[in-house]
Design an enzyme around this catalytic site. Sequence first.
Site, PDB file in Angstrom:
ATOM      1  N   THR A 297      14.976  -7.749  -4.019  1.00  0.00           N
ATOM      2  CA  THR A 297      16.359  -8.226  -3.952  1.00  0.00           C
ATOM      3  C   THR A 297      17.111  -7.732  -2.720  1.00  0.00           C
ATOM      4  OG1 THR A 297      17.095  -6.374  -5.333  1.00  0.00           O
ATOM      5  CG2 THR A 297      16.567  -8.442  -6.455  1.00  0.00           C
ATOM      6  N   GLY A 298      16.510  -6.845  -1.952  1.00  0.00           N
ATOM      7  CA  GLY A 298      17.138  -6.398  -0.713  1.00  0.00           C
ATOM      8  C   GLY A 298      17.033  -7.452   0.379  1.00  0.00           C
ATOM      9  N   ARG A 299      17.759  -7.255   1.460  1.00  0.00           N
ATOM     10  CA  ARG A 299      17.769  -8.244   2.542  1.00  0.00           C
ATOM     11  C   ARG A 299      16.371  -8.484   3.095  1.00  0.00           C
ATOM     12  NH1 ARG A 299      20.829  -6.610   7.935  1.00  0.00           N
ATOM     13  NH2 ARG A 299      19.023  -5.228   7.948  1.00  0.00           N
TER      14      ARG A 299
ATOM     15  N   GLU B 253      -5.179   4.450  19.983  1.00  0.00           N
ATOM     16  CA  GLU B 253      -4.238   5.087  20.894  1.00  0.00           C
ATOM     17  C   GLU B 253      -4.369   6.596  20.758  1.00  0.00           C
ATOM     18  OE1 GLU B 253      -0.592   3.347  19.569  1.00  0.00           O
ATOM     19  OE2 GLU B 253      -0.393   4.657  17.843  1.00  0.00           O
TER      20      GLU B 253
ATOM     21  N   HIS C 289       4.305   5.795  18.721  1.00  0.00           N
ATOM     22  CA  HIS C 289       4.271   5.984  17.278  1.00  0.00           C
ATOM     23  C   HIS C 289       4.284   7.460  16.908  1.00  0.00           C
ATOM     24  CE1 HIS C 289       2.018   1.999  17.658  1.00  0.00           C
ATOM     25  NE2 HIS C 289       3.213   1.723  17.210  1.00  0.00           N
TER      26      HIS C 289
END
Length: 303
Positions: free
Chosen positions: A17-19, A216, A255
């Site tokens: 239900t979140g954006r 990486e 990262h």
Amino acid sequence: MAILIDETKRVIVQGITGREGRARTKLMKEYGTSIVGGVTPGRGGQEVEGLPVFDTVEEAGENVGPIDASVLFIPAPLVRSAALEAIEAGVKLLVIVPDRVPIYDVLEVARAADRAGADFVGPNTLGILSPGKGVLGMIGGRAVSARSWFFPGPVGVCSRSGGITSSMAYYLAQEGIGATTLVHVGGDAIVGLPLPKVVRLFQADPDTKGIVMFGEIGTSQEEQVADLIERGDVTKPLVAYIGGKGAKSGTRFSHAGAIIEGGRGTRAGKVRRLQEVGAHVVENFGDIPSVTKKVLQRSAGLL
């Protein structure tokens, strides 16, 4: 075949239900993922994209039937409780999208998943995509774009960078090389399915004939992949590109998990180790498609 996600897997979205949950549920559903419902505590009884919302994962399972996977669009501080809830309810695959999840929370989720025989991708992942079959998370963007960019084929794609996961698959497709599955393992130092585990899954998949990997600096994931090749646990050809050529000790490269400390996790060390065991390490990112094509042609006459 594909690994981790296909059209048969039944999926829920925690935080639907979140954006972000709403937007990504729509995209996953449009791509063809079999999403059967969502979970947001206190929002049970609502609907999102025509899907029922429940207060708990257990309640979702009781109403919609078996659940194979859950995608978490949950604020980082709440990931631990949501992930543990899903694991306790019997969900065997979680895709943990948020970044900045506390490392001790990740370790607790990892212990619970191990006890339950479950797996999780991430945290800090864009997710997983099996061309033409299903997507979990945010990878590939809009469904129409993902359909035009990626198509089924013989290569498994895995990466520690979300954007580069899609980029590698896109440029391979431009060379006429399709993929079985794209997996962004996540950018944190500790992730549920790091590169070695994903490479093992590709090794076990009969439709994956070759593996393309982006690594990486930081952690030992790439060296562990080399160990698998050396032991004979991975026999399929592997093409690799290792980012971070300009990074120096103490530098974090993009990262959270990409940092050189005490001379460990260097690009040079990773490249050297992979080359020692016969992996095809490319120096230029743009060479990945052509080298992959040559490797596949030599190994099995696939293209």
